[in-house]
Scaffold this motif. Structure first.
Motif, PDB file in Angstrom:
ATOM      1  N   ASN A  28       0.817  -1.212   0.000  1.00 36.12           N
ATOM      2  CA  ASN A  28       0.000   0.000   0.000  1.00 36.12           C
ATOM      3  C   ASN A  28       0.855   1.269   0.000  1.00 36.12           C
ATOM      4  N   SER A  32       0.789   4.053  -2.958  1.00 36.68           N
ATOM      5  CA  SER A  32       0.487   5.467  -2.722  1.00 36.68           C
ATOM      6  C   SER A  32       1.602   6.349  -3.265  1.00 36.68           C
ATOM      7  N   HIS A  33       2.834   5.892  -3.142  1.00 36.49           N
ATOM      8  CA  HIS A  33       3.948   6.666  -3.699  1.00 36.49           C
ATOM      9  C   HIS A  33       3.896   6.681  -5.221  1.00 36.49           C
ATOM     10  N   SER A  35       1.280   6.422  -7.077  1.00 33.94           N
ATOM     11  CA  SER A  35       0.139   7.199  -7.571  1.00 33.94           C
ATOM     12  C   SER A  35       0.360   8.700  -7.416  1.00 33.94           C
ATOM     13  N   GLU A  37       0.881  10.420  -4.473  1.00 33.17           N
ATOM     14  CA  GLU A  37       0.389  11.039  -3.237  1.00 33.17           C
ATOM     15  C   GLU A  37       1.456  11.967  -2.692  1.00 33.17           C
ATOM     16  N   ARG A  39       3.215  13.377   0.083  1.00 34.09           N
ATOM     17  CA  ARG A  39       3.538  13.215   1.501  1.00 34.09           C
ATOM     18  C   ARG A  39       4.970  13.680   1.714  1.00 34.09           C
ATOM     19  N   TYR A  44       7.781   8.722   4.618  1.00 35.48           N
ATOM     20  CA  TYR A  44       8.305   7.493   4.031  1.00 35.48           C
ATOM     21  C   TYR A  44       9.497   6.964   4.816  1.00 35.48           C
TER      22      TYR A  44
END
Length: 79
Positions: A28, A32-33, A35, A37, A39, A44
């Motif tokens: 997951n 997310s990275h 796609s 996202e 952050r 991370y």
């Protein structure tokens, strides 16, 4: 304390559960990275450290559990 077979199975079970949970989290986190996202880098880094530490704990627990399971059975009443 003497570890018995039931303790070995518990340790192996916890180790397997640890790998399943953190393996899912790794998947997951990578998704997310990928796609895009947004952050902070610290997010991370912190989660990567958690993953490494918890997988190391899983390895230790799994090896200890296997060691207990492979140990010869002792007669009842002997310590």
């Amino acid at each position: 304390m003497r570890l018995e077979r039931k303790h070995g199975w518990l340790l192996v079970g916890i180790a397997v559960w640890n790998f399943v949970v953190w393996g899912t989290f790794i998947k997951n986190l990578a998704a997310s990275h990928a796609s895009g996202e947004d952050r902070p880098g610290g997010y991370y880094v912190a989660h990567s450290v958690l993953i490494v530490v918890d997988l190391a704990i899983g390895v230790v627990l799994g090896l200890l559990g296997l060691r207990v399971l492979r140990s010869p059975k002792r007669p009842v009443g002997r310590d």
